[in-house]
Write a protein that holds these residues in place. Structure first.
Motif, mmCIF file in Angstrom:
data_model
loop_
_atom_site.group_PDB
_atom_site.id
_atom_site.type_symbol
_atom_site.label_atom_id
_atom_site.label_comp_id
_atom_site.label_asym_id
_atom_site.label_seq_id
_atom_site.Cartn_x
_atom_site.Cartn_y
_atom_site.Cartn_z
ATOM 1 N N ILE A 26 0.837 -1.204 0.000
ATOM 2 C CA ILE A 26 0.000 0.000 0.000
ATOM 3 C C ILE A 26 0.871 1.253 0.000
ATOM 4 C CG2 ILE A 26 -1.661 1.331 1.359
ATOM 5 C CD1 ILE A 26 -2.817 -1.354 2.324
ATOM 6 N N LEU A 27 1.926 1.225 0.818
ATOM 7 C CA LEU A 27 2.842 2.368 0.888
ATOM 8 C C LEU A 27 3.480 2.648 -0.468
ATOM 9 C CD1 LEU A 27 4.613 4.422 2.510
ATOM 10 C CD2 LEU A 27 6.200 2.545 2.911
ATOM 11 N N VAL A 28 4.023 1.635 -1.098
ATOM 12 C CA VAL A 28 4.703 1.825 -2.382
ATOM 13 C C VAL A 28 3.721 2.283 -3.456
ATOM 14 C CG1 VAL A 28 5.954 0.640 -4.232
ATOM 15 C CG2 VAL A 28 6.531 0.187 -1.836
ATOM 16 N N THR A 29 2.519 1.707 -3.457
ATOM 17 C CA THR A 29 1.519 2.086 -4.450
ATOM 18 C C THR A 29 1.098 3.545 -4.283
ATOM 19 O OG1 THR A 29 0.683 -0.184 -4.518
ATOM 20 C CG2 THR A 29 -0.739 1.530 -5.404
ATOM 21 N N CYS A 30 0.861 3.973 -3.053
ATOM 22 C CA CYS A 30 0.474 5.361 -2.808
ATOM 23 C C CYS A 30 1.611 6.316 -3.149
ATOM 24 C CB CYS A 30 0.047 5.543 -1.355
ATOM 25 S SG CYS A 30 -1.525 4.759 -0.941
ATOM 26 N N GLY A 133 -6.993 11.009 -1.608
ATOM 27 C CA GLY A 133 -7.363 9.621 -1.357
ATOM 28 C C GLY A 133 -6.167 8.766 -0.983
ATOM 29 N N ALA A 134 -5.012 9.062 -1.573
ATOM 30 C CA ALA A 134 -3.800 8.312 -1.228
ATOM 31 C C ALA A 134 -3.410 8.550 0.215
ATOM 32 C CB ALA A 134 -2.661 8.708 -2.170
ATOM 33 N N ALA A 135 -3.516 9.804 0.670
ATOM 34 C CA ALA A 135 -3.193 10.120 2.064
ATOM 35 C C ALA A 135 -4.140 9.397 3.019
ATOM 36 C CB ALA A 135 -3.270 11.629 2.294
ATOM 37 N N THR A 136 -5.422 9.365 2.681
ATOM 38 C CA THR A 136 -6.402 8.653 3.510
ATOM 39 C C THR A 136 -6.091 7.163 3.569
ATOM 40 O OG1 THR A 136 -8.146 10.252 2.988
ATOM 41 C CG2 THR A 136 -8.852 8.093 3.761
ATOM 42 N N LEU A 137 -5.810 6.580 2.413
ATOM 43 C CA LEU A 137 -5.542 5.139 2.340
ATOM 44 C C LEU A 137 -4.336 4.773 3.201
ATOM 45 C CD1 LEU A 137 -6.389 2.486 0.938
ATOM 46 C CD2 LEU A 137 -4.785 3.044 -0.890
ATOM 47 N N MET A 138 -3.259 5.551 3.086
ATOM 48 C CA MET A 138 -2.054 5.234 3.858
ATOM 49 C C MET A 138 -2.291 5.430 5.344
ATOM 50 S SD MET A 138 1.068 4.135 3.412
ATOM 51 C CE MET A 138 0.723 3.047 4.789
ATOM 52 N N TYR A 139 -2.959 6.512 5.713
ATOM 53 C CA TYR A 139 -3.193 6.806 7.130
ATOM 54 C C TYR A 139 -4.004 5.700 7.796
ATOM 55 C CZ TYR A 139 -4.614 9.297 11.357
ATOM 56 O OH TYR A 139 -4.834 9.659 12.662
ATOM 57 N N GLU A 140 -4.999 5.172 7.112
ATOM 58 C CA GLU A 140 -5.889 4.198 7.727
ATOM 59 C C GLU A 140 -5.293 2.791 7.769
ATOM 60 O OE1 GLU A 140 -9.925 4.494 6.439
ATOM 61 O OE2 GLU A 140 -10.022 6.650 6.870
ATOM 62 N N TYR A 141 -4.164 2.576 7.127
ATOM 63 C CA TYR A 141 -3.465 1.292 7.259
ATOM 64 C C TYR A 141 -2.151 1.432 8.018
ATOM 65 C CZ TYR A 141 -6.795 -1.111 4.335
ATOM 66 O OH TYR A 141 -7.954 -1.674 3.860
ATOM 67 N N ALA A 142 -1.937 2.582 8.638
ATOM 68 C CA ALA A 142 -0.676 2.827 9.343
ATOM 69 C C ALA A 142 -0.854 2.656 10.844
ATOM 70 C CB ALA A 142 -0.193 4.249 9.053
ATOM 71 N N PRO A 143 0.075 1.987 11.516
ATOM 72 C CA PRO A 143 0.073 2.003 12.985
ATOM 73 C C PRO A 143 0.249 3.431 13.469
ATOM 74 C CG PRO A 143 1.615 0.360 12.109
ATOM 75 C CD PRO A 143 1.195 1.212 10.962
ATOM 76 N N ARG A 144 -0.446 3.792 14.540
ATOM 77 C CA ARG A 144 -0.404 5.184 14.993
ATOM 78 C C ARG A 144 0.990 5.610 15.430
ATOM 79 N NH1 ARG A 144 -3.417 5.673 12.098
ATOM 80 N NH2 ARG A 144 -5.663 5.992 12.224
ATOM 81 N N ARG A 145 1.823 4.676 15.813
ATOM 82 C CA ARG A 145 3.179 5.030 16.249
ATOM 83 C C ARG A 145 4.030 5.557 15.100
ATOM 84 N NH1 ARG A 145 2.675 -0.436 15.946
ATOM 85 N NH2 ARG A 145 4.113 -1.553 14.544
ATOM 86 N N MET A 146 3.601 5.339 13.868
ATOM 87 C CA MET A 146 4.382 5.791 12.716
ATOM 88 C C MET A 146 3.501 6.349 11.603
ATOM 89 S SD MET A 146 5.374 1.865 11.555
ATOM 90 C CE MET A 146 6.553 2.356 10.335
ATOM 91 N N SER A 147 2.273 6.752 11.925
ATOM 92 C CA SER A 147 1.333 7.184 10.889
ATOM 93 C C SER A 147 1.794 8.451 10.171
ATOM 94 C CB SER A 147 -0.058 7.393 11.492
ATOM 95 O OG SER A 147 -0.023 8.380 12.501
ATOM 96 N N ALA A 148 2.261 9.450 10.920
ATOM 97 C CA ALA A 148 2.694 10.696 10.284
ATOM 98 C C ALA A 148 3.903 10.454 9.387
ATOM 99 C CB ALA A 148 3.016 11.747 11.346
ATOM 100 N N PHE A 149 4.841 9.641 9.855
ATOM 101 C CA PHE A 149 6.034 9.358 9.055
ATOM 102 C C PHE A 149 5.645 8.666 7.748
ATOM 103 C CE2 PHE A 149 9.578 6.681 7.719
ATOM 104 C CZ PHE A 149 10.621 7.583 7.720
ATOM 105 N N LEU A 150 4.698 7.723 7.806
ATOM 106 C CA LEU A 150 4.321 6.983 6.606
ATOM 107 C C LEU A 150 3.546 7.855 5.624
ATOM 108 C CD1 LEU A 150 3.317 3.564 8.221
ATOM 109 C CD2 LEU A 150 5.392 4.096 6.916
ATOM 110 N N ALA A 374 -5.234 14.360 8.152
ATOM 111 C CA ALA A 374 -5.694 12.978 8.322
ATOM 112 C C ALA A 374 -5.940 12.671 9.795
ATOM 113 C CB ALA A 374 -4.673 12.012 7.743
ATOM 114 N N ALA A 375 -5.073 13.189 10.664
ATOM 115 C CA ALA A 375 -5.232 12.937 12.095
ATOM 116 C C ALA A 375 -6.341 13.778 12.708
ATOM 117 C CB ALA A 375 -3.912 13.217 12.815
#
Length: 452
Positions: A26-30, A133-150, A374-375
Motif C-alpha cells: 500500500i505504501l509503495v503504491t500510494c 485519497g492516497a493520504a487517507t488510504l495510507m493513514y488508515e493502514y498505518a500504525p499510529r506510532r508511525m502514521s505521520a512518518f508513513l 488525516a489525524a
C-alpha cells in the motif's frame, strides 16, 4: 494461531501488529500514485520552452495555460471530497487516475493554446482528485506510532515525481519531441489504476464506518496479520466516535470541526502562496543577486531537496511530539530561512544554504499538512477534509506567482520580496498555533462537561 475478541477495534489491531508486506505494498503504491500525479501536474512547465519555439508563440501567452492547470488541481480536490463519501475513496482514486492519464495522452494532440489549456485543465482535475485519497488510504493502514512518518513518506513522492519529470523531459524531448513527456505521463497512471483496481483495498476505517460486510474487513485484516483468527461474527469498531447522521462536507463544516478546518485551509493557503511564488520567481531573483542561469536553477532545486529532508524529519517528529507544534515550527524555520536569502549580498554559497534551510522548513511543512489533516478528522470526514484543505489551499498557488510578478514590476527590492514571502509563511505557522490552542481548549471544555 492467536484469537481476537468478537468486538475488534481495527486501529488497535493494526497498532498491535508489525508493519506487514501488505502494508508495504500500500505504501509503495500510494508513493507511486503521488509521484505520477506530480509528474503529470508539472509536465507542461518543462515543455513550454519547446512549444514557444515550435508554435512561434510568446512565452507570456502560456501564463493562462499554466494557471488553468493549477485551477484544475484546486477544483479537482474540492469536487472529489464529497465523492469520496458518496461512492468510495478507491473508486474516486481510480477514476481520477484514468481521467488524468487519458487527458495527458490527449495533450499530445494539442495544436493551439486553447486546446492545450483545455487538456491541462482536465488533467489538473484528475490530479487534484487523486492525491487526498492516497493520504487517507495510507493513514488508515498505518500504525499510529508511525502514521505521520508513513503519510509523509508517500508525500515525498510529489517531490520525486517533479524531479523525475524534469529529468525525463531533458532526456526525451531532444530526441523524441515534447509529446513523449505526455505519453509517459498518460500510460503510467492508467497502468497503476488497473493495478489498484485489482490489488488495493478501500481505506480500512471507511469500510467500517460504511458498514461493509464483516468477512470483507476480516479478509483485509488477515492480509496484515495472517496468524490472527477472526471469528465470522466479529463486530468491527473504530477508535473515534462516529456521528451516524453526518459524513463528508457535513463533518468538515460541523461545529466541532469548523474552526479547525478554516485554520487548516488558511495554513495551507498561505504556505502554497509562498511556495509557488518561490518556485516561479526564485531563479530570477537569484540571478538578480549575480548568479548565472545554471547556478540559479541549481540553487532553486535546493528548495525541493530540502523538502525531502524536511518531510521525513517532520514526519518522524510528528509521531513523537504534538503534531501542530512540529509543523508550526517547521513553517517558522522555513520563513526565517527564506528571509535570510534576501539578506545576502552576493554570497551565493550562503544563498544556497539559506534556500536549502528554507526548503527543509517550508516544503517539509507543506508536505506534512496531509498528515495533520488525516489525524484531525474522523473516518466519516477524513477524505473530504484532506481534499478541501488541498483544494482551497491550491488557490494560494495561483495567487502567489501573480503577487510576485506585481512586486517585481513595481520595483520591490530583493530583501522586500523575501520579507513578504516570510510573512506569509509565518501566517501559516500562526494558523496552526491557533488551531492547536483551540483544540486543547475544546478538549478541556469537553472534560469539564463530562465531569459535571
Amino acid at each position: 494461531m492467536t484469537s481476537v475478541s468478537r468486538t475488534l477495534d481495527v486501529q488497535q489491531f493494526i497498532n498491535e501488529h508489525r508493519f506487514s508486506r501488505y502494508q508495504w505494498k500500500i505504501l509503495v503504491t500510494c508513493f507511486l500514485l503521488i509521484a505520477i500525479d506530480a509528474y503529470d501536474g508539472l509536465a507542461i512547465g518543462f515543455v513550454v520552452p519547446v512549444l514557444v519555439r515550435d508554435w512561434g508563440v510568446n512565452k507570456a501567452a502560456f501564463g493562462p495555460v499554466l494557471s488553468v492547470g493549477v485551477l484544475g488541481l484546486a477544483l479537482g480536490a474540492l469536487l472529489a471530497g464529497p465523492l469520496y463519501h458518496r461512492t468510495s475513496p478507491k473508486t474516486v482514486i481510480i477514476g481520477a487516475m484514468l481521467l488524468f492519464g487519458v487527458c495527458s495522452l490527449g495533450t499530445m494532440t494539442a495544436n493551439s493554446l486553447v486546446s492545450l489549456g483545455v487538456w491541462r485543465f482536465f488533467t489538473g482535475i484528475g490530479v487534484g482528485a487523486a492525491v487526498p485519497g492516497a493520504a487517507t488510504l495510507m493513514y488508515e493502514y498505518a500504525p499510529r506510532r508511525m502514521s505521520a512518518f508513513l503519510v509523509n513518506a508517500i508525500a515525498v513522492g510529489a517531490l520525486i515525481g517533479a524531479s523525475a519529470c524534469g529529468l525525463t523531459a531533458a532526456a526525451m524531448v531532444p530526441t523524441h519531441g515534447w509529446t513523449s513527456v505526455f505519453l509517459i505521463g498518460g500510460v503510467l497512471p492508467i497502468v497503476l489504476a488497473v493495478f489498484m483496481l485489482a490489488a488495493m483495498p478501500q481505506p480500512l476505517h471507511f469500510m467500517v464506518q460504511k458498514g461493509y460486510p464483516g468477512h470483507r474487513i476480516a479478509a483485509v485484516l488477515r492480509r496484515i496479520a495472517p496468524n490472527a483468527a477472526i471469528d465470522d461474527d466479529t463486530r468491527f469498531v473504530l477508535p473515534e466516535a462516529q456521528d451516524a447522521g453526518k459524513q463528508g462536507v457535513a463533518v468538515v463544516l460541523s461545529k466541532q470541526f469548523r474552526t479547525g478546518s478554516v485554520l487548516l485551509w488558511a495554513a495551507y493557503f498561505f504556505g502554497t502562496f509562498a511556495y509557488y511564488l518561490l518556485v516561479g520567481w526564485l531563479p530570477t531573483l537569484v540571478q538578480d543577486m549575480g548568479a548565472s542561469l545554471r547556478n540559479s536553477q541549481l540553487i532553486t532545486v535546493l528548495l525541493t531537496v530540502g523538502g525531502i529532508v524536511g518531510t521525513f524529519l517532520f514526519g518522524w517528529l510528528m509521531d513523537r511530539f504534538d503534531k501542530y507544534t512540529v509543523v508550526a515550527t517547521a513553517f517558522a524555520l522555513g520563513g526565517i530561512g527564506i528571509w535570510l536569502v534576501g539578506q545576502q549580498r552576493g554570497d551565493l554559497a550562503w544563498v544556497a544554504v539559506c534556500v536549502f534551510a528554507g526548503g527543509i522548513g517550508l516544503s517539509g511543512a507543506l508536505m506534512s499538512m496531509g498528515s495533520l489533516a488525516a489525524a484531525f478528522y474522523p473516518a466519516s470526514g477524513r477524505s473530504t477534509g484532506i481534499s478541501w484543505m488541498h483544494g482551497i489551499g491550491r488557490f494560494g498557488g495561483i495567487v502567489g506567482p501573480m503577487v510576485g510578478a506585481y512586486m517585481l514590476r513595481d520595483g520591490f527590492s530583493l530583501a522586500a520580496v523575501f520579507t513578504v514571502v516570510m510573512v506569509f509563511v509565518l501566517l501559516s505557522s500562526a494558523a496552526l498555533i491557533i488551531n492547536s490552542a483551540t483544540a486543547r481548549r475544546s478538549a478541556a471544555n469537553g472534560m469539564q462537561t463530562e465531569s459535571a
